[in-house]
Design a protein around this motif. Structure first.
Motif, PDB file in Angstrom:
ATOM      1  N   GLU A   1      -0.883  -4.932  -6.261  1.00 16.38           N
ATOM      2  CA  GLU A   1      -1.434  -6.105  -5.585  1.00 16.38           C
ATOM      3  C   GLU A   1      -0.617  -7.339  -5.951  1.00 16.38           C
ATOM      4  OE1 GLU A   1      -4.609  -6.261  -3.389  1.00 16.38           O
ATOM      5  OE2 GLU A   1      -3.323  -4.497  -3.235  1.00 16.38           O
TER       6      GLU A   1
ATOM      7  N   GLY B   1       1.012   2.985   4.943  1.00 15.36           N
ATOM      8  CA  GLY B   1       0.031   1.905   4.920  1.00 15.36           C
ATOM      9  C   GLY B   1       0.381   0.772   5.863  1.00 15.36           C
TER      10      GLY B   1
ATOM     11  N   ASN C   1      -6.427  -0.069  -6.406  1.00 14.11           N
ATOM     12  CA  ASN C   1      -5.443  -0.537  -5.434  1.00 14.11           C
ATOM     13  C   ASN C   1      -4.243  -1.076  -6.205  1.00 14.11           C
ATOM     14  OD1 ASN C   1      -4.223  -1.240  -3.080  1.00 14.11           O
ATOM     15  ND2 ASN C   1      -5.803  -2.671  -2.394  1.00 14.11           N
TER      16      ASN C   1
ATOM     17  N   ASP D   1       0.831  -1.211   0.000  1.00  9.99           N
ATOM     18  CA  ASP D   1       0.000   0.000   0.000  1.00  9.99           C
ATOM     19  C   ASP D   1       0.860   1.254   0.000  1.00  9.99           C
ATOM     20  OD1 ASP D   1      -2.351  -1.501   0.143  1.00  9.99           O
ATOM     21  OD2 ASP D   1      -2.265  -1.608   2.333  1.00  9.99           O
TER      22      ASP D   1
END
Length: 661
Positions: free
Chosen positions: A47, A76, A44, A19
């Motif tokens: 990943e 994050g 997002n 993140d």
């Protein structure tokens, strides 16, 4: 204004996604762009296992991006990040630059990745950075002899070597599924076998019927096991009957098609396997036995290798007879089973585990410790080390540990395995045992007129060995074309030194490395690298992927046997054989692990998971290798059309790049 397309591949290891904020600067030979934050709104990014695409605009036109500067912050909850690679394309020039990474990206550290940064250390413009990076890597890759007398392995599993999440998850789920099904089968049918047909009830759909279970007390099939099965590098041309082997002319006369022993030897039709190495091998408990047999074989006019005499222990005696095909049916069958029990222990401890997995792990660790990720030899070898350290680390925790699967499913258990491994460390040499043509030559079977059209493993392995050697030769010649390259390459010299250094002194302790690891010529390095790549791919495939088909058929390749070997030639009944083989639960446990070990789950030889070779001339060499492998595949396909018993195990598409299972 110029646009750049940037593709970022996040690894598929567990926890690989991040993140955090990721930043990049593109560098040319002089100019550089501004800093860019790689981020997509409402998505997002980064990943696990994903490829993210970005377009950035700059007033700085770099037709071919030479270098990227990359870093991340610690933002994050999940900030760790494993980066596979980054690809940058200048839209105007159409030139794409590839930057392999294959590493965990730490927070607030600026990584510099160079396009086609493959070079020898003496030619690297960033020598200091390279040396510092190698120092950091050495902290993660430390050598340790975990079991006295065994090969050196990695001390702790480095983060960069862990399995992908999917790969590890699949192995675990399969074992759990097999355990559940096995329990149901035992509860429904009990532990002990009722008759021969009862043995077949374990072959439920979840397991499948082993390919070789159709053969039962078949001498031609027993001979084929020596040539095209798990232990195909033991058969040796017989030039004299050992003093300890009690076979006589009169005993074997009926099986030599009218020849004497001397005539059969002269015609190169008599072969022997002497498993003296197993003498003194401890069994798991006092009531279990491990044999250390002789086997004598004759290659007949029908081109079948036939067993003609078996002595189960090394010392001649009235209670250690020479068993013959003319003995009572099940007495001869029992002798073959006790013989194969010895080969099974040799196979699992040596052919499979020690001489591929563990020996290559030490070399893998030495490679990571001494060769920079930018070194061309590191780039060459890394695809063949994929998951090797991880599977060995897993194996020491589940397979070859006290109370583990190996301990529970074999007569020798863990102590027997360690005994054999220690013994092998005294004699195994890379330039003979690890170099296929020399291995065959030392056993008198290199000439393909010997065992003609029957020794399928040899015939297919030789053309694969030649393909690998040509690939390595071309690659090494490309990078070591300047006189004095070897002497100036301190990384390759350090690598060679650590590979041959005694394990007692912190090295890998490999015997038989050309010129004792002090590489001075292309040929010395080529022999070494070819042996490593061949062992990690072809040799492991030959030793590994038939395991279920062999071990799931308890009359053919028992890994555990109850009772004691016959001490005379009295008739044995089938009921005795049924009590001798593993019971239902024992067999199912062995079937479960060998089923998992026999499944290929990674890409085929030449189709590399890690595309680390990006230097255009080297890429051309890789493509030539791939074409060579396709040609090998066609040759094997044609051979199998006319073979009485096709052999598919060394088709290039069936061979993974690395020891990943």
């Amino acid at each position: 204004m110029v646009s750049y397309k940037i593709s970022v591949k996040t690894g598929d290891k567990k926890g690989a996604g991040t993140d955090a904020n990721v930043y990049i600067i593109l560098h040319g030979k002089g100019p550089q762009t501004s800093k860019y934050n790689l981020d997509t709104f409402f998505k997002n990014d980064f990943e696990e296992g994903s490829i993210d695409d970005y377009t950035v605009d700059s007033e700085v036109n770099i037709p071919e991006v030479q270098r990227i500067e990359l870093w991340r912050d610690n933002y994050g909850l999940l900030s760790n990040w494993y980066l596979d690679w980054i690809e940058v394309t200048n839209v105007e020039s159409g030139i794409t630059s590839i930057f392999p990474a294959m590493k965990w990206i730490k927070a607030d550290y600026h990584y510099l990745f160079n396009h086609i940064d493959t070079c020898l250390p003496q030619d690297d413009p960033f020598k200091q950075k390279r040396a510092l990076e190698l120092q950091t890597i050495k902290k993660d890759y430390q050598l340790q002899v975990k079991v006295p007398g065994l090969p050196a392995q990695v001390k702790d599993l480095p983060d960069d070597e862990s399995f992908s999440f999917d790969y590890k998850f699949n192995i675990g789920m399969k074992l759990k599924t097999f355990a559940v099904e096995s329990k149901k089968i035992v509860m429904a049918n009990g532990l002990n076998w009722k008759d021969l047909a009862d043995v077949k009830t374990v072959y439920m759909p979840v397991f499948g019927v082993p390919e070789n279970s159709e053969y039962f007390n078949d001498d031609a099939d027993f001979g084929r096991q020596r040539l095209a099965s798990l232990n195909s590098l033991l058969i040796t041309l017989c030039t004299a009957i050992p003093e300890k082997f009690g076979v006589t002319e009169e005993m074997v006369k009926p099986f030599l098609e009218g020849k004497t022993i001397e005539e059969a030897m002269k015609e190169k039709r008599l072969f022997i396997i002497d498993l003296a190495l197993l003498e003194g091998c401890p069994a798991k408990t006092e009531d279990l036995v491990i044999t250390c047999p002789f086997g004598l074989f004759y290659f007949n006019n029908a081109n079948h290798l036939m067993p003609i005499a078996i002595q189960l222990f090394q010392q001649k005696g009235t209670d250690n007879p020479v068993f013959l095909p003319s003995d009572p049916e099940y007495t001869w069958m029992m002798a073959k089973m006790w013989y194969n029990l010895a080969e099974a222990h040799y196979h699992q401890a040596l052919t499979h585990l020690n001489l591929t997995h563990f020996m290559m792990e030490g070399i893998c660790v030495a490679t990571k410790r001494n060769l920079s990720p930018s070194h061309p030899i590191c780039r060459l070898l890394t695809p063949h080390f994929m998951y090797l350290i991880a599977i060995d680390f897993l194996g020491l925790g589940t397979l070859i540990n006290p109370g583990g699967i190996f301990d529970k499913t074999s007569n020798g258990g863990i102590n027997g395995a360690f005994f054999l491994m220690r013994e092998s460390m005294k004699f195994w040499r890379l330039d003979t045992h690890g170099t296929l043509p020399e291995n065959l030559k030392s056993r008198g079977v290199l000439d393909q007129s010997v065992l003609k059209d029957a020794y399928h493993m040899r015939d297919d392995a030789l053309i694969l060995y030649d393909a690998i050697k040509t690939y390595v030769q071309n690659y090494v010649t490309h990078y070591y074309s300047v006189e004095g390259s070897f002497k100036a390459d301190y990384e390759i010299q350090n690598w060679g030194a650590e590979i041959v250094k005694s394990r007692d002194d912190g090295g890998v302790g490999i015997l038989g490395v050309p010129n004792d690891g002090k590489f001075e010529t292309n040929d010395q390095l080529v022999v070494t690298l070819t042996a490593i790549i061949y062992t990690c791919s072809v040799a492991h495939a030959a030793a590994n992927f038939q395991q279920y088909d062999e071990y799931a058929a308890p009359f053919r390749m028992p890994f555990a046997m109850h009772g004691v070997p016959p001490k005379d030639k009295n008739q044995i009944e089938i009921e005795t054989i049924l009590k001798t083989i593993p019971n239902r639960a024992e067999l199912l446990e062995l079937m479960s692990i060998t089923k998992v070990l026999s499944e290929k789950a990674t890409q085929s030889l030449g189709d590399f998971e890690k595309q680390l070779i990006v230097d255009p001339p080297a890429v051309k060499i890789v493509n030539e290798f791939r074409q060579s492998l396709r040609n090998v595949g066609k040759i094997i396909d044609e051979r199998n059309k006319i073979r009485e018993n096709p052999y598919d195990w060394l088709h290039p598409t069936a061979i993974p790049n690395a020891i990943s299972i």
